[in-house]
Design a protein around this motif. Structure first.
Motif, short mmCIF file in Angstrom:
data_model
loop_
_atom_site.label_atom_id
_atom_site.label_comp_id
_atom_site.label_asym_id
_atom_site.label_seq_id
_atom_site.Cartn_x
_atom_site.Cartn_y
_atom_site.Cartn_z
N ARG A 65 -5.04 9.06 8.83
CA ARG A 65 -5.62 7.83 9.38
C ARG A 65 -6.90 7.43 8.65
O ARG A 65 -7.51 6.40 8.97
CB ARG A 65 -5.89 8.02 10.88
N GLY A 66 -7.31 8.24 7.68
CA GLY A 66 -8.46 7.90 6.87
C GLY A 66 -9.80 8.10 7.55
O GLY A 66 -10.81 7.54 7.12
N PHE A 67 -9.83 8.92 8.60
CA PHE A 67 -11.08 9.16 9.30
C PHE A 67 -12.03 9.99 8.44
O PHE A 67 -11.60 10.87 7.68
CB PHE A 67 -10.84 9.88 10.62
N LYS A 68 -13.32 9.74 8.60
CA LYS A 68 -14.33 10.40 7.76
C LYS A 68 -15.16 11.43 8.52
O LYS A 68 -15.46 12.50 8.00
CB LYS A 68 -15.27 9.35 7.14
N LYS A 69 -15.58 11.10 9.73
CA LYS A 69 -16.45 12.02 10.47
C LYS A 69 -16.18 11.92 11.96
O LYS A 69 -16.14 10.83 12.53
CB LYS A 69 -17.92 11.71 10.19
N ALA A 70 -16.05 13.08 12.60
CA ALA A 70 -15.74 13.15 14.03
C ALA A 70 -16.97 13.45 14.86
O ALA A 70 -17.86 14.20 14.43
CB ALA A 70 -14.70 14.23 14.29
N LEU A 71 -17.01 12.87 16.03
CA LEU A 71 -17.87 13.39 17.09
C LEU A 71 -16.98 14.25 17.97
O LEU A 71 -16.02 13.74 18.58
CB LEU A 71 -18.50 12.27 17.92
N VAL A 72 -17.24 15.54 18.02
CA VAL A 72 -16.47 16.45 18.86
C VAL A 72 -17.12 16.45 20.24
O VAL A 72 -18.28 16.86 20.40
CB VAL A 72 -16.45 17.88 18.28
N VAL A 73 -16.40 15.95 21.24
CA VAL A 73 -16.91 15.87 22.61
C VAL A 73 -16.28 16.98 23.42
O VAL A 73 -15.06 17.04 23.58
CB VAL A 73 -16.59 14.49 23.23
N THR A 74 -17.12 17.89 23.92
CA THR A 74 -16.63 19.04 24.67
C THR A 74 -17.73 19.52 25.60
O THR A 74 -18.72 18.81 25.82
CB THR A 74 -16.13 20.14 23.71
N ASP A 75 -17.57 20.72 26.16
CA ASP A 75 -18.65 21.25 27.00
C ASP A 75 -19.08 22.63 26.51
O ASP A 75 -18.40 23.27 25.72
CB ASP A 75 -18.27 21.27 28.48
#
Length: 384
Positions: A29-39
């Motif tokens: 999908r060509g994504f570059k950078k993730a925000l990982v949302v977790t606890d």
């Protein structure tokens, strides 16, 4: 003329090892950078790290936002929006139960629709114009189905209430339903989320908006959950995998047709007393099933059949309805669900206001039986 609508993920992966596809989906999908949302607990116990390791090995950039708590608040969402902006993330990887995934949905919506930064204006069916920042959702519990729904729930802590947001723009683009991610659940969480999934299936089955396609999904979900939850509670992985599928199927249904009074009454209990959502739903489910039974046609017979009640296809309707309610109640008892609200800390003097909140909840109008605040007060009092 009635027009029915179905909205589902673009893509879903199922089974042990499904999370291995996270990197492939991000890259194609060509994504570059993730925000990982977790606890923090999912990081501490190295559940979320299973996915983070996949990102690392694929050389995919990410930053972590772990400020998620049960029953996430407006302030939690706003902190997540700030973290997403600071990270300059172009997608979100949401890892967890309903709380992280719901928070991720709100974050993603606000990033693309900043006029809703107050969060409260997202309540109900807000007129957002743009789809959420893309979300890849990895559930770690087998119950909420947040990875496949167009709903999310946020807590307004100042006013002691939870509010439901319903938005086709918030659905994760990809879901990764991997039983390996669910094996670390403590038994109490397995029970609560599993009964939450059953509540979704039963309420979705009898809600006013139900139709043939949603019925097909919900009755299958009931069958899977009725025959898997006890074994999943005992720690059996094949049963955990079955529950993962069952809760997802239930989510496919109720997300599109709505719920009812169980959720309407559970939401304010969580807001007032911070009771886990699944526990509140599970405790109330048999009571509301009994309350609704005369307004459900033959559907309780179908539920009874999926619970393997002998002669369910032959019994008088009044009797089979009672047996369906009893079977659901017994399942809750078997997996340790509290059987009264006093045990959950509910105070009698609070009930009149809680009942008003329940009547106003967005899920309550879907209930097959019309209700009043006085009847809701009586129902709460019956559970003390």
């Amino acid at each position: 003329m009635v027009v029915n609508r179905m909205i589902l993920n673009e893509t879903g992966y199922f089974g042990k090892g499904a999370i291995t596809e996270v990197a492939n989906e991000a890259k194609k999908r060509g994504f570059k950078k993730a925000l990982v949302v977790t606890d923090k607990d999912l990081l501490k116990f190295e559940v979320a790290t299973k996915v983070i390791t996949i990102l690392q090995e694929a050389d995919l950039a990410y930053e972590i936002f772990d400020g998620i708590v049960p029953n996430p608040t407006i302030e939690d969402v706003q902190a997540g929006v700030a973290a997403c902006k600071a990270a300059k993330a172009d997608y979100i990887v949401a890892i967890g139960g309903g709380s992280p995934i719901d928070t991720a949905k709100a974050i993603g919506i606000i990033i693309e629709n900043p006029e809703f930064f107050d969060v409260i204006s997202l309540e109900g069916t807000a007129a957002t114009k743009k789809p959420s920042l893309p979300i890849l959702a990895v559930p770690t519990t087998s119950g909420t189905a947040a990875e496949v729904t167009i709903n999310y729930v946020i807590t307004d802590a100042k006013n002691h209430r939870k509010f439901v947001c319903v938005d086709p723009h918030d659905i994760p683009v990809v879901a990764f339903v991997d039983s390996d991610m669910m094996m670390g659940m403590p038994k109490s969480l397995c029970a609560a989320t599993g009964m939450d999934a059953l509540t979704h299936a039963i309420e979705g089955f009898v809600t006013k908006g139900a139709w043939e396609m949603s019925d097909m999904l919900h009755i299958k979900a009931i069958e899977i959950i009725a025959n898997s939850l006890r074994q999943s509670f005992a720690g059996d992985q094949s049963a955990r995998e079955a529950m993962a599928l069952g809760q997802y199927i239930a989510g496919m249904g109720f997300s599109n047709v709505g719920l009812g009074l169980v959720h309407g009454m559970a939401h304010p209990l969580s807001a007032w007393y911070n009771i886990p959502h699944g526990v509140a739903c599970a405790t109330l489910l048999p009571l509301i099933m009994d309350y609704n039974k005369d307004f459900t046609g033959e559907k309780y017979r179908e539920i009874a059949e999926k619970f393997n009640i002998p002669g369910a296809d032959q019994l008088p309707l009044s009797e089979v309805r009672e047996k369906a309610v009893s079977a659901v109640k017994q399942l809750g008892i078997d997996v340790g669900i509290p059987q009264n609200l006093t045990e959950l800390g509910v105070k009698k003097e609070d009930i009149p206001q809680i009942a008003k909140d329940a009547l106003k909840d967005v899920t309550t109008p879907g209930n097959p039986r019309e209700t009043t605040v006085e009847e809701i007060i009586t129902l709460y009092n019956d559970m003390l």
